[in-house]
Design a protein around this motif. Sequence first.
Motif, PDB file in Angstrom:
ATOM      1  N   GLY A  16     -18.351 -47.152 116.532  1.00  0.00           N
ATOM      2  CA  GLY A  16     -17.617 -46.806 115.316  1.00  0.00           C
ATOM      3  C   GLY A  16     -18.256 -45.654 114.568  1.00  0.00           C
ATOM      4  N   GLN A  17     -19.583 -45.676 114.486  1.00  0.00           N
ATOM      5  CA  GLN A  17     -20.296 -44.594 113.798  1.00  0.00           C
ATOM      6  C   GLN A  17     -20.130 -43.275 114.551  1.00  0.00           C
ATOM      7  OE1 GLN A  17     -24.298 -46.028 113.355  1.00  0.00           O
ATOM      8  NE2 GLN A  17     -23.771 -47.437 111.709  1.00  0.00           N
ATOM      9  N   ALA A  18     -20.186 -43.334 115.872  1.00  0.00           N
ATOM     10  CA  ALA A  18     -20.023 -42.121 116.678  1.00  0.00           C
ATOM     11  C   ALA A  18     -18.614 -41.554 116.514  1.00  0.00           C
ATOM     12  CB  ALA A  18     -20.310 -42.416 118.149  1.00  0.00           C
ATOM     13  N   GLN A  19     -17.620 -42.439 116.475  1.00  0.00           N
ATOM     14  CA  GLN A  19     -16.243 -41.970 116.290  1.00  0.00           C
ATOM     15  C   GLN A  19     -16.069 -41.324 114.925  1.00  0.00           C
ATOM     16  OE1 GLN A  19     -14.166 -45.654 117.106  1.00  0.00           O
ATOM     17  NE2 GLN A  19     -13.601 -44.988 119.165  1.00  0.00           N
ATOM     18  N   GLU A  20     -16.662 -41.913 113.906  1.00  0.00           N
ATOM     19  CA  GLU A  20     -16.567 -41.356 112.554  1.00  0.00           C
ATOM     20  C   GLU A  20     -17.247 -39.998 112.485  1.00  0.00           C
ATOM     21  OE1 GLU A  20     -15.717 -40.703 108.634  1.00  0.00           O
ATOM     22  OE2 GLU A  20     -14.842 -42.155 110.007  1.00  0.00           O
ATOM     23  N   LYS A  21     -18.433 -39.894 113.087  1.00  0.00           N
ATOM     24  CA  LYS A  21     -19.153 -38.619 113.096  1.00  0.00           C
ATOM     25  C   LYS A  21     -18.342 -37.563 113.853  1.00  0.00           C
ATOM     26  CE  LYS A  21     -23.785 -38.375 112.332  1.00  0.00           C
ATOM     27  NZ  LYS A  21     -24.066 -37.811 111.194  1.00  0.00           N
ATOM     28  N   GLY A  22     -17.762 -37.961 114.984  1.00  0.00           N
ATOM     29  CA  GLY A  22     -16.929 -37.027 115.747  1.00  0.00           C
ATOM     30  C   GLY A  22     -15.736 -36.559 114.934  1.00  0.00           C
ATOM     31  N   SER A  23     -15.125 -37.481 114.202  1.00  0.00           N
ATOM     32  CA  SER A  23     -13.988 -37.129 113.361  1.00  0.00           C
ATOM     33  C   SER A  23     -14.406 -36.153 112.264  1.00  0.00           C
ATOM     34  CB  SER A  23     -13.402 -38.403 112.747  1.00  0.00           C
ATOM     35  OG  SER A  23     -12.336 -38.096 111.898  1.00  0.00           O
ATOM     36  N   GLN A  24     -15.568 -36.377 111.673  1.00  0.00           N
ATOM     37  CA  GLN A  24     -16.073 -35.478 110.635  1.00  0.00           C
ATOM     38  C   GLN A  24     -16.338 -34.081 111.202  1.00  0.00           C
ATOM     39  OE1 GLN A  24     -19.492 -37.524 109.079  1.00  0.00           O
ATOM     40  NE2 GLN A  24     -18.279 -38.952 107.857  1.00  0.00           N
ATOM     41  N   LEU A  25     -16.903 -34.031 112.404  1.00  0.00           N
ATOM     42  CA  LEU A  25     -17.177 -32.730 113.023  1.00  0.00           C
ATOM     43  C   LEU A  25     -15.885 -31.978 113.322  1.00  0.00           C
ATOM     44  CD1 LEU A  25     -20.109 -33.650 115.437  1.00  0.00           C
ATOM     45  CD2 LEU A  25     -20.226 -32.235 113.376  1.00  0.00           C
ATOM     46  N   ILE A  26     -14.879 -32.706 113.783  1.00  0.00           N
ATOM     47  CA  ILE A  26     -13.584 -32.082 114.067  1.00  0.00           C
ATOM     48  C   ILE A  26     -12.972 -31.543 112.777  1.00  0.00           C
ATOM     49  CG2 ILE A  26     -11.195 -32.584 114.761  1.00  0.00           C
ATOM     50  CD1 ILE A  26     -12.422 -34.433 116.929  1.00  0.00           C
ATOM     51  N   ASP A  27     -13.073 -32.318 111.698  1.00  0.00           N
ATOM     52  CA  ASP A  27     -12.555 -31.852 110.408  1.00  0.00           C
ATOM     53  C   ASP A  27     -13.273 -30.588 109.954  1.00  0.00           C
ATOM     54  OD1 ASP A  27     -10.753 -33.932 110.272  1.00  0.00           O
ATOM     55  OD2 ASP A  27     -11.940 -35.131 108.868  1.00  0.00           O
ATOM     56  N   LYS A  28     -14.601 -30.561 110.096  1.00  0.00           N
ATOM     57  CA  LYS A  28     -15.369 -29.376 109.695  1.00  0.00           C
ATOM     58  C   LYS A  28     -14.966 -28.164 110.533  1.00  0.00           C
ATOM     59  CE  LYS A  28     -19.518 -31.564 107.837  1.00  0.00           C
ATOM     60  NZ  LYS A  28     -20.960 -31.758 107.979  1.00  0.00           N
ATOM     61  N   ALA A  29     -14.807 -28.370 111.833  1.00  0.00           N
ATOM     62  CA  ALA A  29     -14.408 -27.267 112.712  1.00  0.00           C
ATOM     63  C   ALA A  29     -13.019 -26.768 112.349  1.00  0.00           C
ATOM     64  CB  ALA A  29     -14.458 -27.707 114.173  1.00  0.00           C
ATOM     65  N   SER A  30     -12.132 -27.689 112.046  1.00  0.00           N
ATOM     66  CA  SER A  30     -10.770 -27.313 111.656  1.00  0.00           C
ATOM     67  C   SER A  30     -10.778 -26.516 110.359  1.00  0.00           C
ATOM     68  CB  SER A  30      -9.913 -28.573 111.501  1.00  0.00           C
ATOM     69  OG  SER A  30      -8.623 -28.244 111.058  1.00  0.00           O
ATOM     70  N   ASN A  31     -11.570 -26.960 109.401  1.00  0.00           N
ATOM     71  CA  ASN A  31     -11.672 -26.237 108.129  1.00  0.00           C
ATOM     72  C   ASN A  31     -12.251 -24.843 108.325  1.00  0.00           C
ATOM     73  OD1 ASN A  31     -10.621 -28.414 106.737  1.00  0.00           O
ATOM     74  ND2 ASN A  31     -12.598 -29.199 106.108  1.00  0.00           N
ATOM     75  N   ALA A  32     -13.257 -24.732 109.193  1.00  0.00           N
ATOM     76  CA  ALA A  32     -13.863 -23.428 109.461  1.00  0.00           C
ATOM     77  C   ALA A  32     -12.853 -22.499 110.137  1.00  0.00           C
ATOM     78  CB  ALA A  32     -15.101 -23.594 110.335  1.00  0.00           C
ATOM     79  N   ALA A  33     -12.076 -23.043 111.067  1.00  0.00           N
ATOM     80  CA  ALA A  33     -11.067 -22.235 111.755  1.00  0.00           C
ATOM     81  C   ALA A  33      -9.998 -21.764 110.771  1.00  0.00           C
ATOM     82  CB  ALA A  33     -10.439 -23.027 112.893  1.00  0.00           C
ATOM     83  N   GLN A  34      -9.573 -22.645 109.887  1.00  0.00           N
ATOM     84  CA  GLN A  34      -8.558 -22.271 108.887  1.00  0.00           C
ATOM     85  C   GLN A  34      -9.099 -21.187 107.961  1.00  0.00           C
ATOM     86  OE1 GLN A  34      -5.395 -23.173 108.762  1.00  0.00           O
ATOM     87  NE2 GLN A  34      -4.991 -21.997 106.922  1.00  0.00           N
ATOM     88  N   SER A  35     -10.345 -21.324 107.557  1.00  0.00           N
ATOM     89  CA  SER A  35     -10.963 -20.326 106.684  1.00  0.00           C
ATOM     90  C   SER A  35     -11.047 -18.969 107.380  1.00  0.00           C
ATOM     91  CB  SER A  35     -12.349 -20.806 106.270  1.00  0.00           C
ATOM     92  OG  SER A  35     -12.973 -19.858 105.445  1.00  0.00           O
ATOM     93  N   ALA A  36     -11.434 -18.991 108.650  1.00  0.00           N
ATOM     94  CA  ALA A  36     -11.518 -17.740 109.415  1.00  0.00           C
ATOM     95  C   ALA A  36     -10.140 -17.100 109.555  1.00  0.00           C
ATOM     96  CB  ALA A  36     -12.122 -18.014 110.787  1.00  0.00           C
ATOM     97  N   LYS A  37      -9.139 -17.924 109.799  1.00  0.00           N
ATOM     98  CA  LYS A  37      -7.766 -17.414 109.929  1.00  0.00           C
ATOM     99  C   LYS A  37      -7.328 -16.740 108.637  1.00  0.00           C
ATOM    100  CE  LYS A  37      -3.033 -19.055 110.475  1.00  0.00           C
ATOM    101  NZ  LYS A  37      -2.162 -20.229 110.510  1.00  0.00           N
ATOM    102  N   GLU A  38      -7.600 -17.400 107.509  1.00  0.00           N
ATOM    103  CA  GLU A  38      -7.217 -16.833 106.218  1.00  0.00           C
ATOM    104  C   GLU A  38      -7.967 -15.540 105.941  1.00  0.00           C
ATOM    105  OE1 GLU A  38      -7.886 -20.075 103.532  1.00  0.00           O
ATOM    106  OE2 GLU A  38      -6.164 -21.206 104.310  1.00  0.00           O
TER     107      GLU A  38
END
Length: 65
Positions: A16-38
Motif C-alpha cells: 500500500g505504501q509503495a502504491q501511494e508513493k508511486g501515485s505521488q511520483l506520477i502526480d509530480k511527473a504529470s505536474n512537471a510535464a504540464q508546467s513544461a508544456k505551459e
Amino acid sequence: MDNSQSASYRAGEAKGQAQEKGSQLIDKASNAAQSAKESLQEAGNQAQAKAQGAVDAVKDAANRN
C-alpha cells in the motif's frame, strides 16, 4: 496473530505504501510535464508576437518608400 499473518499484514502495508508513493511520483511527473508544456506554449506565443512585430515593421518601412 501468528507469524504468517503478521508477515502478510506487513507485506500488505508495504504494498500500500509503495502504491501511494508511486501515485505521488506520477502526480509530480504529470505536474512537471504540464508546467513544461505551459512554458513552451508561452515561449511560442512570445516568439510569434515578436515575429508579427517584425513583419509589421517591415510592412511599415515598405509603405513609407
